[in-house]
Design a protein around this motif. Structure first.
Motif, short mmCIF file in Angstrom:
data_model
loop_
_atom_site.label_atom_id
_atom_site.label_comp_id
_atom_site.label_asym_id
_atom_site.label_seq_id
_atom_site.Cartn_x
_atom_site.Cartn_y
_atom_site.Cartn_z
N ASP A 57 -12.60 9.56 10.18
CA ASP A 57 -12.20 10.48 9.13
C ASP A 57 -13.26 11.58 9.05
OD1 ASP A 57 -14.39 9.42 7.68
OD2 ASP A 57 -13.10 7.94 6.70
N SER A 92 4.23 12.84 -2.45
CA SER A 92 3.54 11.55 -2.44
C SER A 92 4.51 10.39 -2.55
CB SER A 92 2.55 11.48 -3.61
OG SER A 92 3.27 11.45 -4.84
N ARG A 96 3.13 12.78 10.69
CA ARG A 96 2.55 12.09 9.54
C ARG A 96 1.53 12.95 8.80
NH1 ARG A 96 -0.14 6.05 9.92
NH2 ARG A 96 -0.10 5.56 7.69
N LYS A 132 0.84 -1.19 0.00
CA LYS A 132 0.00 0.00 0.00
C LYS A 132 0.88 1.24 0.00
CE LYS A 132 -3.71 2.19 2.70
NZ LYS A 132 -4.50 2.10 3.96
N TYR A 172 2.25 4.93 0.87
CA TYR A 172 2.16 5.75 2.06
C TYR A 172 1.23 6.94 1.80
CZ TYR A 172 6.33 3.18 3.54
OH TYR A 172 7.22 2.19 3.88
N ARG A 173 0.53 7.34 2.85
CA ARG A 173 -0.37 8.48 2.75
C ARG A 173 0.42 9.76 2.49
NH1 ARG A 173 -4.01 9.53 7.89
NH2 ARG A 173 -2.03 10.28 8.74
N THR A 174 -0.10 10.61 1.63
CA THR A 174 0.57 11.87 1.29
C THR A 174 0.34 12.89 2.40
OG1 THR A 174 0.26 11.47 -1.07
CG2 THR A 174 0.70 13.74 -0.40
N THR A 234 5.47 12.59 4.36
CA THR A 234 5.15 11.28 3.80
C THR A 234 6.30 10.33 4.12
OG1 THR A 234 3.93 12.34 2.01
CG2 THR A 234 4.60 10.04 1.67
#
Length: 373
Positions: A132, A54, A293, A44, A46-48, A297
């Protein structure tokens, strides 16, 4: 850029201006970068973070690292020099960034409770859910990324440290192991991982799985504000000493930090490898950095220069290239980081006194760097 990063700007600089760069040996980072590449492409991305960098921006650098073997420190540095541009993360008020450190404690535990081993490490409860913008209740601000799903479908805040210590999770079978000391358990929560040394000689490992969601509140600051420990003397060691000398006040001090961490068991395939933290790759001592976080990123390289931090590098100022591989509730802002010092008591002694001003330079692959010129 989010409000968290609004007080900062990125200033393009050259590698020649990076004091200490030419003395660093980042050769050890390439194996970790290969782990990051596999995580991004096979599992998966990584979250930006809010800086806008990104995993896709990072991937060309990781792909180039896949089959690269540095034959010298100079070759390792040249790898980054030819592929990245450095940017100093500057506070608009001119102040420096700040680093602390963390480690992986080793704790004696039992796989069943008794009169000595009474304080549990818990796995993630099944009524703890991710929050969220789509499901977060109005009464919980955006810092809450976890909450409680009630039986009737309502979502609210999860019980805090005090409620859990007083038995909220009793009888649910979530205990992974039991420790002798609630203070030890608390500091494992702060570190986010631990090696577990069972009485039969087995070595296990727990790592972060989730948290109750409440903001982190530093008990060191509480003790400073109350005049219990002088600001100049604050460290993990001085806090532990104070707690040991004031057992009747331990609960109320620990409960000041309402944040509560849940763990998962992790295999110990290689006893020499560091724990697998938020980026899902093994941490490398002295080269792994916990970052905010929400801003950064995972996987990006940072050159950290902390000239007043000398005890991690044999008396020399700390100037190293690191990878952003973890996060923490107390790590807030673009120029805030936590240095992983390793596992065990010696690593804890090294980590406990790190509180130093630092410059943060992020290395951005050239294709993405043009957006920040």
């Amino acid at each position: 850029m989010s409000d968290q990063a609004s007080d900062f700007v990125l200033q393009a600089i050259s590698f020649d201006r990076l004091e200490g760069w030419k003395d660093d040996d980042p050769s050890g980072l390439f194996e970790v970068m290969r782990h990051c590449r596999r995580q991004i492409t096979d599992v998966k991305p990584y979250r930006t973070g809010s800086l806008g960098l990104s995993a896709e921006d990072l991937l060309p650098l990781l792909m180039d690292a896949e089959n690269f073997t540095p034959l010298s420190p100079a070759a390792a540095r040249a790898f980054f020099e030819t592929r990245c541009l450095p940017f100093l993360i500057c506070r608009k008020d001119g102040s420096s960034g700040f680093v602390t450190a963390f480690y992986e404690p080793e704790i004696e535990v039992s796989d069943r409770p008794n009169e000595i081993f009474r304080f549990p490490f818990y796995g993630r409860p099944n009524d703890l859910i991710d929050l969220d913008d789509g499901n977060r209740p109005a009464e919980l601000d955006g810092s809450y990324v976890f909450g409680r799903l009630h039986d009737d479908g309502r979502i609210g805040a999860y019980p805090d440290r005090r409620a859990i210590d007083q038995g909220f999770l009793d009888g649910r079978g979530l205990e992974i192991a039991w420790a002798k000391s609630k203070v030890d358990v608390f500091f494992v929560h702060v570190q986010g991982a631990a090696r577990l040394r069972y009485r039969d000689g087995r070595i296990g490992r727990i790592t972060y799985a989730a948290k109750a969601g409440h903001p982190f509140s530093a008990i060191g600051k509480l003790l400073i504000d109350r005049g219990e420990i002088d600001r100049a003397e604050i460290s993990m060691q001085s806090i532990r000493t104070w707690l040991a000398h004031n057992p009747e006040r331990v609960d109320k001090v620990l409960w000041h930090n309402r944040s509560y961490i849940f763990f998962r068991e992790a295999a110990v395939a290689d006893p020499e490898a560091g724990p697998i933290a938020a980026a899902k790759v093994p941490l490398l001592a002295g080269r792994s950095l916990a970052v905010d976080r929400m801003v950064h990123t995972f996987g990006f390289p940072f050159f950290i220069r902390a000239d007043s931090l000398t005890h991690l590098d044999h008396g020399r100022p700390f100037r190293r290239l690191m990878l952003a591989l973890d996060t923490g509730s107390a790590i807030v802002g673009p120029a805030r980081g936590d240095i992983f010092t390793g596992s065990g008591d010696l690593a804890g002694e090294r980590a406990g006194t790190v509180r130093n001003a630092a410059d943060f330079v992020i290395l951005i692959p050239k294709a993405a760097a043009g957006r920040f010129d």
